[in-house]
Design a protein around this motif. Structure first.
Motif, PDB file in Angstrom:
ATOM      1  N   THR A 182       0.738  -1.060  -0.123  1.00  0.00           N
ATOM      2  CA  THR A 182      -0.135   0.075  -0.067  1.00  0.00           C
ATOM      3  C   THR A 182       0.964   1.167   0.012  1.00  0.00           C
ATOM      4  O   THR A 182       1.719   1.453   0.953  1.00  0.00           O
ATOM      5  N   SER A 198      -3.251   0.559  -3.156  1.00  0.00           N
ATOM      6  CA  SER A 198      -2.992  -0.991  -2.971  1.00  0.00           C
ATOM      7  C   SER A 198      -2.357  -1.339  -4.371  1.00  0.00           C
ATOM      8  O   SER A 198      -3.038  -1.164  -5.499  1.00  0.00           O
ATOM      9  N   PRO A 208      -5.022  -2.369   4.875  1.00  0.00           N
ATOM     10  CA  PRO A 208      -6.439  -2.662   4.071  1.00  0.00           C
ATOM     11  C   PRO A 208      -6.772  -4.097   4.229  1.00  0.00           C
ATOM     12  O   PRO A 208      -5.521  -4.847   4.102  1.00  0.00           O
TER      13      PRO A 208
END
Ligand SMILES: Nc1ncnc2c1ncn2[C@@H]1O[C@H](COP(=O)(O)OP(=O)(O)O)[C@@H](O)[C@H]1O
Ligand SMILES: [Mg+2]
Lengths: 812, 234
Positions: free
Chosen positions: A94, A100, A492
């Motif tokens: 990321t 990402s 994430p």
């Protein structure tokens, strides 16, 4: 051609507002379909790894659940075959401000620096690159640019293993067969060398696997996108019916002058075709625009439920455009066929008045009702069918039949409403006239009632399905999330990705004062019978003592969990069981590491976080086959009387710098529901469009009713009606129409939601959802639709009061 | 409602045209349809407006019924100029004083004969509308058809229902535009007799546009229009 012009084109132009509304509703339907199609393609079509294009032609890929052991590279290199074996690691990095991107570990022979793809380099600042990998921030120096499509990063394989703390493990080995060498011979040699649990696949197999995994999801989305088109079809039907009705006299004259039946049929089919194609063209353009917005929504859902989605640019291909147009034209023709056939039956020089014609329609309602009952029985039978090729065909067929049931029951409902209002003795004149005119033009009012009811039903059923699902998940979360704190790698989250926790984390957690137990969970994605699922291992004894897993009815939770530790036994999630037809007591052969392990299924538990399915074993079982499998998350149970906030704070302090994120129970629950809501955002968007189309339809139909009956309104003015009375009449008519549609829609919606929950969802995704209709929401939505229907009548009412009575009476 | 407008009591239903002209604008081009028409119609009389198609009969009747307004001159109903009335007063006027009969009957197809006759009474919120409507159907000899829908009636029957409707609220002014134009001779005669009776028995002012000789024969006054001018009075 002149006929077409005089009888069709000119009237279409004269009623251009209505024509525009009809075209718009078709356009919206097509736009939604195109948008969903394009956006799904963009969001899910690009699983093709950038690596495949980077390393040139790869002939095979070698994969293993739990990772490929690095040692095999040397053995493979020693084989007497002319092929190249490239080790690959694959993870996510990321980057702040970019998001990402894939990070590949490749064999660079010891260079620690970073390669950046040409597309990505343009978006990066000069100098070092800071990226978060497996929860921890790293700073890399750039070594150069890679000329390959897509945005990605690449580093040396050893550096990647170090980043992920997966020493000695590879995600896969790419095999390239040299020109002149026999690929089959190479495959045979590899197969003979590697353990039988290793998978040897053609490249693209994973892409296919992804597509297979997303099949049900995409299919359901697509079906949902066709809802608006069904509503649009009703509107075309209505438009052509009006068109035929208005020109009965002209058709009769035409026939008397020698026009054949076929010519008349084609005349009206041509009208529908024009509307369909115009709507289709506008819909294509609008769909292309909408797709850009939908991609993000769909990509979000795919990310949350299935696997990393990296949206590709939206591209409208010729074949898709063509398909959209053909769909629009086909729907238009199909929905116009009935009324157009009616036109064909008009006898030469027929002087049948409108009143008489509608009288005939009125006589047909009992037959339609009987037909409706028969269809309902068929729908019930069809809904019980097993899925075909994994698709809930029976469920969808039943849903479509149910719409037909409603459409056929609509005339009877209108007649019943008229009867009811007639018996209300002290009725106001406006109400009487409105009810009478609804029943008077039964053929047409019932179509619009059916269209509105269908839209309302779609809304109600999908809302009920989503709300039931959400409630089920919320209840399940309450039961499932029993631990006080959850620890996982920061960054994430994507379904199917299990970055490791730093190895020292479990020990730190256990030694923190106030902690009673730590359930360390090791999850990894694994390949099973051409699909993907998650293999997880935890401390089952802790789960048994503290957790609250719920098993299918009749299974003994405690006994099942006790039977797991130390044995090759597993529990599987409900979707997994449904997808692969697994029952308790069955034996699964699961490739783990370099062994094919036979796991006996001890029980099936409810699980709603992924439709991919879980196979859960005790940690002792997993570590037996994969000794170095890293922990991926941990559940922390606090001792009775411990200060939760204090312990959380202490853990956070102790884990500083290890890239772990600590969340209390309630936060996890909130996040899970937030993900759920994001997942269904696209569903709500589709709902909204269906409702808008229905509203357009209501406005359209009411306008048609007004224009058609303008002579009546003119006459009423001659007879002493005030403008307010005329307006009231039309508004009451709209209100009656809206109420009828709401009633029928609610009934149909109830049936559809049962189908969605207990047939379609069950067969597509494999989970059991409890029925929780959202009463308040439904009531509010119905009220909104009803009000909008009445509002949609304001314009037609204005038209009616502005008519010049002299002119409309003079027209004859 | 606005039913309490004050009207000149004595000359109650007299209609008077004073130098009335009517011009339509047909795509920018002004078309004069009536030229300086002056004419009076008294209660208890039948006035026949004769003339070929396009001579201005319908226009004249619409002016007389306050459905349309003169470009020049004035139309007086019961002593008041129609152009000076508000929308409410006009609605009230139609509800209480005027009954219209049309060439194409203009019955509402979704209502029964009785309901059609009752309609103007209900629009005016008149009490006992059903009884009155039945009574009017009796006048035109169609009590037995009260429950029939228009498409179940013959042309002559439909026109008689239309006359019952026009007379439902005992109007002082009855305006009939070619009421026999679509009827056979026998039905036409029945309809004409009903119109004559409404002048004789109820003292209504009756205006009939027609080009049939039979219709002209029942009239007290005959006015012939040609190209929007009165060319003959008798
Ligand atoms: N709204 C209108 N606009 C323009 N011309 C009109 C309009 N109404 C009537 N006319 C014209 O006025 C003339 C008289 O029409 P009308 O009063 O209907 O005659 P009649 O009833 O005697 O046949 C005709 O030429 C007709 O075309
Ligand atoms: Mg005329």
């Amino acid at each position: 051609m002149t006929l077409l012009y005089r009888l069709i084109l000119r009237p279409l132009w004269r009623d251009r507002l209505r024509t525009a509304l009809t075209i718009l509703s078709v356009a919206l339907g097509i736009a939604v379909i195109v948008a969903i199609d394009l956006a799904s393609d963009a969001a899910t079509g690009s699983f093709q790894s950038s690596m495949e294009t980077l390393t040139g032609k790869t002939d095979f890929q070698i994969l293993a659940n739990g990772g490929v052991d690095e040692r095999w590279i040397g053995r493979l290199d020693g084989l007497p075959v002319d092929a190249h074996f490239a080790p690959v690691m694959e993870t996510e990095a990321t980057i702040a401000g970019i998001g990402s991107v894939p990070l590949y570990g490749l064999d660079f022979l010891g260079d620690e620096r970073l390669l950046v793809s040409r597309a990505l380099v343009r978006r990066l600042a000069a100098g070092a690159v800071t990226a978060t990998v497996a929860g921890r921030r790293h700073t890399f120096t750039k070594r150069g640019t890679l000329d390959a499509p897509g945005e990605f990063l690449a580093i040396d394989i050893a550096a990647a293993q170090h980043l992920l703390e997966r020493y000695g493990k590879l995600d896969r080995i790419d095999v390239t067969v040299s020109p002149g060498e026999d690929a089959a011979r190479v495959e045979q040699a590899i197969r003979a060398t590697l353990p039988p649990s290793y998978l040897i696949e053609k490249p693209g197999a994973r892409n296919q696997e992804n597509q297979r995994m997303l099949r049900a999801f995409r299919w359901n989305l697509r079906v949902l996108s066709y809802i608006s088109l069904i509503v649009g079809a009703f509107l075309i039907y209505n438009t052509i019916s009006v068109s035929v009705l208005r020109r009965r006299g002209e058709i009769g004259v035409l026939r008397a002058l020698g026009a054949g039946r076929g010519a008349v049929l084609w005349l009206f089919l041509a009208e529908a075709l024009m509307l369909g194609i115009a709507g289709g063209l506008i819909g294509l353009a609008a769909g292309r625009l909408l797709a850009a917005g939908a991609v993000r929504l769909i990509a979000g859902t795919v990310n949350a439920l299935y696997t990393t989605s990296r949206p590709a640019p939206v591209a409208l291909t010729w074949s898709e455009a063509w398909l959209g147009l053909v769909t629009a034209a086909a729907v238009a023709l199909a929905s116009a066929f009935g009324p157009a056939r009616g036109a064909m039956e008009v006898a030469p020089a027929e002087a049948m008045s409108r009143g008489a014609h509608e009288h005939h329609a009125r006589l047909h309602w009992p037959r339609a009702l009987a037909f409706s009952a028969v269809l309902a029985a068929v729908a019930l039978a069809v809904s019980r069918a097993a899925p075909i090729g994994g698709y809930p065909i029976g469920g969808y067929a039943a849903a479509l039949l149910a719409v037909g049931v409603t459409a056929l029951a609509a005339p009877a409902a209108v007649v019943a409403a008229n009867r009811l209002t007639r018996s209300a003795v002290h009725m106001r004149l406006e109400g009487l006239l409105a009810a009478r005119s609804l029943a008077g033009s039964l053929g047409r009012t019932s179509v619009i009632v059916a269209a509105l009811a269908t839209a309302i039903a779609m809304m109600a059923s999908v809302a009920t399905m989503v709300a039931s699902f959400r409630e089920t998940v919320a209840l399940w979360l309450d039961v499932q999330l029993r631990a006080d704190l959850y620890v996982r790698p920061a960054g994430p989250q994507t379904a199917g990705e299990y970055p490791p926790l730093a190895p020292q984390v479990p020990a730190i957690l256990e030694s923190t004062p106030g902690v009673a137990a730590v359930d360390v969970f090791r999850a990894s994605e694994f390949h099973y019978r051409g699909e993907r699922a998650t293999l997880g291992a935890g401390n089952i004894e802790i789960v048994r003592r503290y957790g609250r897993l719920r098993f299918l009815p009749g299974e003994d939770r405690d006994a099942i969990l006790r039977s797991l530790p130390g044995r090759d036994r597993a529990i599987v999630s409900e979707p997994f069981a449904n997808k692969f037809g697994v029952r308790a007591g069955d034996v699964l052969t699961v490739p783990i590491g370099d062994r094919n392990v036979a796991l006996r299924v001890a029980g099936i538990y409810y699980e709603y976080s992924s439709s991919q399915g879980y196979v859960i074993v005790d940690q002792s079982t997993l570590l037996k086959y994969l000794p170095n499998q890293p922990a991926t998350n941990a559940a922390v149970y606090l001792a009775g009387g411990a200060n939760a906030d204090g312990v959380e704070h202490a853990i956070q302090l102790r884990l500083t710098g290890l890239g772990a994120s600590v969340a209390p129970n309630r936060e996890l629950r909130r996040n899970a529901l937030a993900i759920f809501d994001r997942t269904f955002a696209i569903t709500w968007a589709l709902e909204a469009v269906a409702i808008i189309v229905a509203m357009l339809g209501a406005a359209n139909a009411l306008l048609a009713l007004v224009l058609d009956r303008r002579r009546e309104f003119g006459l009423l003015r001659y007879l002493g009606a005030s403008a307010a009375q005329v307006r009231a009449m039309i508004l009451v008519e709209a209100a009656l129409l809206g109420s009828l549609a709401a009633l029928l829609g609610l009934a149909l919606g109830g049936a559809l939601s049962l189908l969605l929950i207990f047939v379609v969802n069950k067969q597509s995704f494999g989970w059991t959802i409890q029925f929780h209709p959202p009463g308040g929401l439904l009531a509010a939505a119905l009220l909104l639709v009803w009000c909008t229907t009445v509002l949609a009548a304001l314009y037609p009412a204005r038209v009616a009061t502005r008519l010049n009575p002299i002119e409309v009476i003079r027209e004859e | 409602m606005g039913d309490s407008v004050e009207w000149e009591e004595m000359a109650s239903s007299r209609v008077e045209f004073r130098g009335v002209s009517k011009t339509y604008r047909n795509g920018g081009q002004p078309v004069a349809v009536l030229h300086e028409v002056s004419l009076g119609a008294a209660p208890g009389t039948v006035t026949a407006i004769l003339g070929r198609s396009g001579s201005g009969k319908t226009t004249l009747l619409n002016l007389a019924g306050a459905m349309d307004f003169p470009t020049a001159g004035e139309v007086l109903i019961a002593g008041r100029a129609t152009s000076a009335l508000s929308a409410r007063e006009l609605t009230a006027l139609r509800r209480t004083r005027i009954g219209f009969v049309f060439q194409f009957f203009q019955l509402l197809p979704t209502l029964t004969a009785l309901e059609n006759v009752e309609l103007p009474l209900q629009l005016a919120h008149t009490p006992k509308s059903r009884e009155t409507a039945l009574d009017r159907l009796g006048w035109v000899g169609l009590e037995d058809k009260a429950g029939s829908f228009p498409y179940q009636l013959s042309g002559g029957q439909m026109q008689r229902v239309a006359i019952a409707r026009a007379l439902a609220h005992s109007p002082e002014l009855v305006i009939a535009d070619e009421p026999t134009g679509n009827l056979d001779d026998a039905s036409g005669a029945q309809v004409l007799a009903l119109l004559r009776a409404s002048a004789d028995r109820f003292g209504a002012t009756v205006l009939v546009a027609t080009h049939s000789a039979e219709a002209a024969a029942i009239a007290d006054v005959r006015v012939r229009l040609r190209d929007g001018r009165i060319v003959e009075r008798a």
